[in-house]
Design a protein around this motif. Structure first.
Motif, short mmCIF file in Angstrom:
data_model
loop_
_atom_site.label_atom_id
_atom_site.label_comp_id
_atom_site.label_asym_id
_atom_site.label_seq_id
_atom_site.Cartn_x
_atom_site.Cartn_y
_atom_site.Cartn_z
N ALA A 26 0.74 -1.18 0.17
CA ALA A 26 0.01 -0.01 -0.06
C ALA A 26 0.82 1.53 0.06
N GLY A 27 0.46 2.37 -0.72
CA GLY A 27 1.12 3.64 -0.56
C GLY A 27 2.30 3.70 -1.25
N ARG A 28 2.56 2.89 -2.22
CA ARG A 28 3.89 2.93 -3.06
C ARG A 28 3.81 3.56 -4.31
N ILE A 29 5.11 3.99 -4.85
CA ILE A 29 5.16 4.49 -6.01
C ILE A 29 4.60 3.85 -7.38
N ALA A 30 3.65 4.30 -8.18
CA ALA A 30 2.78 3.43 -9.14
C ALA A 30 3.29 4.16 -10.48
N ILE A 31 3.37 3.61 -11.73
CA ILE A 31 3.18 3.92 -12.88
C ILE A 31 1.77 3.22 -13.57
N ALA A 32 1.14 4.49 -13.99
CA ALA A 32 0.11 3.91 -14.83
C ALA A 32 -1.00 3.11 -13.70
N HIS A 33 -1.00 3.45 -12.43
CA HIS A 33 -1.76 2.89 -11.63
C HIS A 33 -1.24 1.34 -11.20
N TRP A 82 11.82 3.34 -5.06
CA TRP A 82 11.86 4.88 -4.29
C TRP A 82 12.65 5.80 -5.36
N ALA A 83 12.23 6.97 -5.09
CA ALA A 83 12.88 8.04 -5.83
C ALA A 83 14.20 8.65 -5.18
N HIS A 84 15.10 8.93 -6.20
CA HIS A 84 16.30 9.64 -5.71
C HIS A 84 16.58 10.71 -6.63
N SER A 85 16.72 11.86 -5.95
CA SER A 85 16.93 13.25 -6.92
C SER A 85 18.23 13.18 -7.72
N ALA A 86 19.24 12.66 -7.08
CA ALA A 86 20.78 12.68 -7.80
C ALA A 86 20.66 11.75 -9.36
N LEU A 87 19.48 11.07 -9.29
CA LEU A 87 19.44 10.42 -10.66
C LEU A 87 18.83 11.28 -11.83
N ARG A 88 19.44 11.22 -12.93
CA ARG A 88 18.94 12.16 -14.15
C ARG A 88 17.60 11.78 -14.57
N ASP A 89 16.80 12.78 -14.62
CA ASP A 89 15.00 12.48 -15.07
C ASP A 89 15.15 12.71 -16.65
N THR A 90 15.46 11.48 -17.24
CA THR A 90 15.62 11.23 -18.64
C THR A 90 14.38 10.78 -19.38
N GLU A 91 13.84 9.76 -18.64
CA GLU A 91 12.49 9.15 -19.08
C GLU A 91 11.74 8.56 -17.99
N LEU A 92 10.69 7.85 -18.46
CA LEU A 92 9.69 7.52 -17.40
C LEU A 92 10.17 6.57 -16.38
N GLY A 93 10.38 6.98 -15.11
CA GLY A 93 10.76 6.12 -14.02
C GLY A 93 12.62 6.14 -13.93
N SER A 94 13.01 6.99 -14.73
CA SER A 94 14.51 7.17 -14.45
C SER A 94 15.14 7.52 -13.19
N HIS A 100 14.59 8.07 10.30
CA HIS A 100 14.40 8.23 8.85
C HIS A 100 13.37 7.21 8.29
N LEU A 101 12.42 7.96 7.24
CA LEU A 101 11.48 7.17 6.89
C LEU A 101 12.21 6.39 5.59
N PRO A 102 11.39 5.19 5.15
CA PRO A 102 12.08 4.45 4.19
C PRO A 102 12.18 5.19 2.76
N GLN A 103 11.35 6.25 2.41
CA GLN A 103 11.21 7.08 1.25
C GLN A 103 12.39 7.87 1.49
N SER A 104 12.92 8.29 2.33
CA SER A 104 14.13 9.41 2.64
C SER A 104 15.23 9.03 1.71
N GLU A 105 15.92 10.08 1.10
CA GLU A 105 17.14 9.84 0.30
C GLU A 105 18.35 9.29 1.24
N VAL A 106 18.30 9.45 2.65
CA VAL A 106 19.39 8.75 3.32
C VAL A 106 19.27 7.31 3.24
N ILE A 107 17.96 6.85 3.41
CA ILE A 107 17.76 5.37 3.37
C ILE A 107 18.01 4.85 1.91
#
Length: 417
Positions: free
Chosen positions: A255-262, A269-281, A344-351
């Motif tokens: 429950a409550g996790r990241i989804a693509i097209a539902h 989990w997401a990390h901002s250091a990765l380049r945003d080049t395509e869906l899910g990158s 820290h929460l699981p989604q935090s970038e530390v984790i």
């Protein structure tokens, strides 16, 4: 949610399939690792000069437990064997003796799947007293013995008697059932009790949505055995085929996790250091519990005579014992005090960083150990390095340094670690 994949775009289908693959875990974690080696991460840096000493420490721990290096898989079945009572699995086999080999494997799948899904961190204070022996267990072993006894008592079965888990039985579980079964009180709190209950109820729901995996008449987790047997070719079954069935069949329980097209991605989990080049990158997959579950389903399949191939396609498990080993022994270094002093929460970038680096460092540790011991991947696959191994070493060093608590504080909901 039952999604018709035909309604997804090609890009959505491709991204989902990729993020469900072990290759994606290593590649995305590898990108984080490369940034760490360049000292470009916010929270951690790597010190590979410590690799040899860490490998030596893990070898020492491994040889204490397995002097002849005949190491079993790192799986839930090891936790069922803890304590002075070594008869739990023998008792299960005796109770299943009247069944066919396939039916026995189905029952063992029911046990392993429910137990693994209940295995997220218990917290530092919870313990379980086994009534038959009076022995006290905590953490993962305590959860294993408790869930083993719940299964044997029929709690996951619709008739509350049969040694099985089924859709109806799982959906009728109550908080009171788990509170009593795990001996939870104000003085004996279990982290994430509600999350665990929701996970098992959700499991009951999704079983009915994937009849090709779990059967159409009285759906059970164990019916996955028949599907996997049919996936084998010439008696050989790739480990990744087991993982893919789990990710496809159980994806909607998280429950409550990241989804693509539902489509729920699970332990991604997401990390901002990765380049945003395509869906899910910018997403990093781990699938820790799903891989742990995969490792735990291999032995019942081997008992059916199947040869398991591609063991090292899966990754090491990015949880607090393996991750703690890397941090406590200096392979990882925290770059600021908040890493170890703030929960820290699981989604935090530390984790996300910690887990990503753990995945790659486990591969490095395994390679170093094999080199030192003169062994190959075929004789010492990663799943045995974990068992020997890194998980036990992480626990041992944590006990020495802090009485057993991990070096990083986690705000767990009972569904991630």
């Amino acid at each position: 949610m039952d999604i018709d994949v035909q309604n997804l775009s090609a890009a959505e289908r491709e991204a989902i399939a990729y993020l469900r693959s072990p290759a994606a875990i290593r590649e995305r974690c590898g990108q984080i690792f490369d940034l760490a080696c360049q000292d470009q991460l916010q929270h951690f840096r790597c010190d590979l000069s410590q690799l040899e000493s860490v490998a030596d420490y893990v070898i020492q721990v491994t040889q204490q437990a397995y002097p002849n290096l005949q190491i079993p898989f790192h799986s839930r079945w090891r936790h069922f064997e803890v304590g002075t009572s070594k008869q739990r699995l023998a008792q299960i086999d005796q109770r299943l003796a009247h069944l066919s080999p396939i039916e026995k494997a189905e029952a063992k799948f029911d046990l392993a799947i429910t137990s693994v899904l209940l295995d997220a961190g218990a917290g530092a204070t919870w313990q379980y007293i086994e009534s038959e022996t009076g022995e006290v267990f905590c953490r993962s072993e305590g959860l294993a013995v408790a869930s083993f006894n719940l299964f044997c008592d029929g709690l996951f079965s619709s008739d509350r008697q049969t040694l099985q888990a089924d859709a109806a039985g799982l959906q009728q579980l109550t908080e009171s059932d788990l509170t009593q079964g795990f001996q939870v009180t104000d003085e004996n709190p279990l982290v994430g009790l509600q999350g665990r209950l929701n996970l098992l109820r959700n499991l009951g729901k999704v079983l009915s949505q994937h009849s090709e995996l779990f059967g159409s008449e009285q759906p059970r987790p164990g019916h996955l055995v028949r599907y996997l047997v049919n996936q084998a070719v010439d008696g050989k079954l790739p480990t990744n085929a087991v993982l893919q069935a789990i990710l496809a069949g159980l994806g909607d329980i998280w429950a409550g996790r990241i989804a693509i097209a539902h489509v729920n991605l699970g332990d991604v989990w997401a990390h901002s250091a990765l380049r945003d080049t395509e869906l899910g990158s910018q997403l990093v997959p781990f699938h820790k519990l799903s891989q742990w579950l995969t490792y735990s389903l291999l032995e019942p399949l081997q008992e059916l005579g199947l040869e398991i191939t591609g063991l090292d396609q899966l990754t090491g498990l990015p949880e607090y014992r393996n991750g703690g080993l890397c941090l406590d022994l200096g392979l990882l270094q925290a770059k600021h005090a908040a890493v170890t002093q703030t929960p820290h929460l699981p989604q935090s970038e530390v984790i996300v960083e910690w887990r990503s680096l753990t995945v790659i460092l486990l591969d490095h540790i395994a390679t170093a150990i094999r080199t030192k011991l003169g062994m190959e991947e075929t004789t010492l696959p990663l799943v045995k390095v974990l068992q020997g191994g890194t998980w036990s070493a992480g626990r041992q060093v944590a006990a020495t340094l802090r009485g057993g608590t991990p070096p990083i504080q986690l705000e767990s909901d009972g569904t991630v670690f």
